[in-house]
Design a protein around this motif. Structure first.
Motif, mmCIF file in Angstrom:
data_model
loop_
_atom_site.group_PDB
_atom_site.id
_atom_site.type_symbol
_atom_site.label_atom_id
_atom_site.label_comp_id
_atom_site.label_asym_id
_atom_site.label_seq_id
_atom_site.Cartn_x
_atom_site.Cartn_y
_atom_site.Cartn_z
ATOM 1 N N THR A 86 0.853 -1.182 0.000
ATOM 2 C CA THR A 86 0.000 0.000 0.000
ATOM 3 C C THR A 86 0.896 1.242 0.000
ATOM 4 O O THR A 86 2.104 1.132 0.181
ATOM 5 N N PRO A 87 0.332 2.433 -0.190
ATOM 6 C CA PRO A 87 1.172 3.633 -0.301
ATOM 7 C C PRO A 87 2.039 3.883 0.929
ATOM 8 O O PRO A 87 1.616 3.669 2.067
ATOM 9 N N LEU A 88 3.253 4.355 0.700
ATOM 10 C CA LEU A 88 4.119 4.809 1.778
ATOM 11 C C LEU A 88 3.532 6.109 2.324
ATOM 12 O O LEU A 88 2.998 6.924 1.571
ATOM 13 N N GLY A 89 3.622 6.275 3.633
ATOM 14 C CA GLY A 89 3.111 7.489 4.248
ATOM 15 C C GLY A 89 1.678 7.380 4.721
ATOM 16 O O GLY A 89 1.142 8.307 5.316
ATOM 17 N N LEU A 90 1.047 6.249 4.466
ATOM 18 C CA LEU A 90 -0.323 6.038 4.923
ATOM 19 C C LEU A 90 -0.284 5.650 6.393
ATOM 20 O O LEU A 90 0.497 4.795 6.798
ATOM 21 N N SER A 91 -1.113 6.273 7.187
ATOM 22 C CA SER A 91 -1.134 6.009 8.624
ATOM 23 C C SER A 91 -1.630 4.593 8.911
ATOM 24 O O SER A 91 -2.461 4.064 8.182
ATOM 25 N N ASN A 92 -1.115 3.993 9.965
ATOM 26 C CA ASN A 92 -1.625 2.697 10.416
ATOM 27 C C ASN A 92 -2.975 2.841 11.095
ATOM 28 O O ASN A 92 -3.684 1.860 11.277
ATOM 29 N N GLU A 93 -3.318 4.069 11.481
ATOM 30 C CA GLU A 93 -4.605 4.330 12.124
ATOM 31 C C GLU A 93 -5.702 4.294 11.070
ATOM 32 O O GLU A 93 -5.547 4.854 9.988
ATOM 33 N N LYS A 94 -6.816 3.675 11.393
ATOM 34 C CA LYS A 94 -7.945 3.598 10.457
ATOM 35 C C LYS A 94 -8.805 4.849 10.509
ATOM 36 O O LYS A 94 -9.557 5.138 9.589
ATOM 37 N N VAL A 95 -8.723 5.605 11.620
ATOM 38 C CA VAL A 95 -9.463 6.857 11.767
ATOM 39 C C VAL A 95 -8.483 7.945 12.152
ATOM 40 O O VAL A 95 -7.714 7.800 13.101
ATOM 41 N N LEU A 96 -8.484 9.026 11.388
ATOM 42 C CA LEU A 96 -7.676 10.198 11.705
ATOM 43 C C LEU A 96 -8.636 11.329 12.038
ATOM 44 O O LEU A 96 -9.569 11.601 11.284
ATOM 45 N N ASN A 97 -8.431 11.983 13.152
ATOM 46 C CA ASN A 97 -9.312 13.060 13.582
ATOM 47 C C ASN A 97 -8.674 14.409 13.308
ATOM 48 O O ASN A 97 -7.484 14.600 13.529
ATOM 49 N N GLY A 98 -9.504 15.338 12.829
ATOM 50 C CA GLY A 98 -9.037 16.682 12.553
ATOM 51 C C GLY A 98 -9.895 17.335 11.498
ATOM 52 O O GLY A 98 -10.944 16.817 11.104
ATOM 53 N N GLU A 99 -9.429 18.469 11.019
ATOM 54 C CA GLU A 99 -10.175 19.235 10.020
ATOM 55 C C GLU A 99 -9.390 19.366 8.723
ATOM 56 O O GLU A 99 -9.902 19.213 7.638
ATOM 57 N N ASP A 100 -8.102 19.643 8.859
ATOM 58 C CA ASP A 100 -7.249 19.946 7.723
ATOM 59 C C ASP A 100 -6.169 18.867 7.644
ATOM 60 O O ASP A 100 -5.266 18.827 8.472
ATOM 61 N N PHE A 101 -6.251 17.993 6.653
ATOM 62 C CA PHE A 101 -5.335 16.863 6.534
ATOM 63 C C PHE A 101 -4.364 17.105 5.384
ATOM 64 O O PHE A 101 -4.758 17.557 4.316
ATOM 65 N N SER A 102 -3.107 16.793 5.622
ATOM 66 C CA SER A 102 -2.092 16.806 4.580
ATOM 67 C C SER A 102 -1.391 15.454 4.644
ATOM 68 O O SER A 102 -0.693 15.154 5.614
ATOM 69 N N LEU A 103 -1.614 14.647 3.630
ATOM 70 C CA LEU A 103 -1.088 13.278 3.608
ATOM 71 C C LEU A 103 -0.065 13.166 2.486
ATOM 72 O O LEU A 103 -0.395 13.348 1.319
ATOM 73 N N ASP A 104 1.160 12.865 2.847
ATOM 74 C CA ASP A 104 2.240 12.741 1.873
ATOM 75 C C ASP A 104 2.377 11.277 1.474
ATOM 76 O O ASP A 104 3.207 10.544 2.013
ATOM 77 N N LEU A 105 1.533 10.849 0.552
ATOM 78 C CA LEU A 105 1.507 9.455 0.103
ATOM 79 C C LEU A 105 2.465 9.281 -1.061
ATOM 80 O O LEU A 105 2.486 10.088 -1.992
ATOM 81 N N LYS A 106 3.238 8.191 -1.000
ATOM 82 C CA LYS A 106 4.211 7.925 -2.055
ATOM 83 C C LYS A 106 4.045 6.496 -2.559
ATOM 84 O O LYS A 106 3.648 5.596 -1.823
ATOM 85 N N ALA A 107 4.400 6.322 -3.811
ATOM 86 C CA ALA A 107 4.345 5.003 -4.429
ATOM 87 C C ALA A 107 5.447 4.122 -3.847
ATOM 88 O O ALA A 107 6.596 4.559 -3.730
ATOM 89 N N PRO A 108 5.139 2.867 -3.476
ATOM 90 C CA PRO A 108 6.136 1.984 -2.870
ATOM 91 C C PRO A 108 7.055 1.286 -3.868
ATOM 92 O O PRO A 108 8.002 0.628 -3.472
ATOM 93 N N ILE A 109 6.753 1.436 -5.154
ATOM 94 C CA ILE A 109 7.550 0.801 -6.209
ATOM 95 C C ILE A 109 7.859 1.866 -7.252
ATOM 96 O O ILE A 109 6.947 2.575 -7.690
ATOM 97 N N PRO A 110 9.123 2.022 -7.652
ATOM 98 C CA PRO A 110 9.414 3.010 -8.694
ATOM 99 C C PRO A 110 8.560 2.766 -9.935
ATOM 100 O O PRO A 110 8.418 1.637 -10.401
ATOM 101 N N GLY A 111 7.965 3.822 -10.431
ATOM 102 C CA GLY A 111 7.118 3.723 -11.621
ATOM 103 C C GLY A 111 5.669 3.391 -11.325
ATOM 104 O O GLY A 111 4.830 3.454 -12.220
#
Length: 175
Positions: A86-111
């Motif tokens: 699954t994407p790098l940078g994805l939280s292990n938490e299934k629920v994230l609480n807040g209003e303003d989310f910035s998620l730095d998701l990256k591909a785990p395989i080049p390309g």
């Protein structure tokens, strides 16, 4: 703290009897060689990291974000059946609480590419592609369900992940 397979509870004399680590795979319910490949790859790379890298040199971030992607890119070019992470940078938490989310998701395989949806549909290559940090603003009292998928250059796909971005929405009971 990096993972050390040597139990700290053992005395040095007891520790010298530990020959190594293992990763069992019971195949009584695995009917094809392709399923065996899927069950051991990329898991076997993690086993090698645990077994062969000295404790003071272990670096999970380097392993997962630098070295493992190189191996995954190599096997993606073959006809090997492997589990796409699954994407790098994805939280292990299934629920994230807040209003303003910035998620730095990256591909785990080049390309490979990461796609996402926020409208409860299943992501695919026709969904929104993550090309920069994902910014999501959730209004007060609402939630959004972020679904992601990774599609490797070969077309192999990860499982779909679901993360609830919650800004005080009431709990929804499910059966």
């Amino acid at each position: 703290m990096p993972y050390d397979p040597m139990p700290k509870e053992l005395t040095p004399d007891q520790q010298k009897h530990i020959a190594g680590v293992q990763a069992n795979l019971w195949t009584e319910y695995i009917e094809t060689p392709e399923k065996v490949e899927y069950m051991i790859l990329p898991r076997i790379f993690s086993l090698a990291e645990i077994a062969w890298t000295k404790l003071d040199r272990k670096d999970f971030k380097n392993f997962s974000e630098e070295r493992l992607p190189v191996h995954l890119a190599r096997i993606d070019k073959t006809n090997t059946n492997y589990w796409v992470p699954t994407p790098l940078g994805l939280s292990n938490e299934k629920v994230l609480n807040g209003e303003d989310f910035s998620l730095d998701l990256k591909a785990p395989i080049p390309g490979s590419k990461v796609f996402y949806t926020l409208d409860l549909t299943r992501p695919s290559e026709t969904a929104n592609q993550v090309t920069s940090p994902l910014k999501v603003l959730v209004p007060k009292g609402e939630k959004r369900v972020l679904k992601t998928i990774v599609i490797a250059p070969s077309g192999k796909r990860s499982v779909v992940t679901e993360t609830i971005l919650n800004n005080g929405a009431p709990d929804v009971k499910t059966k």
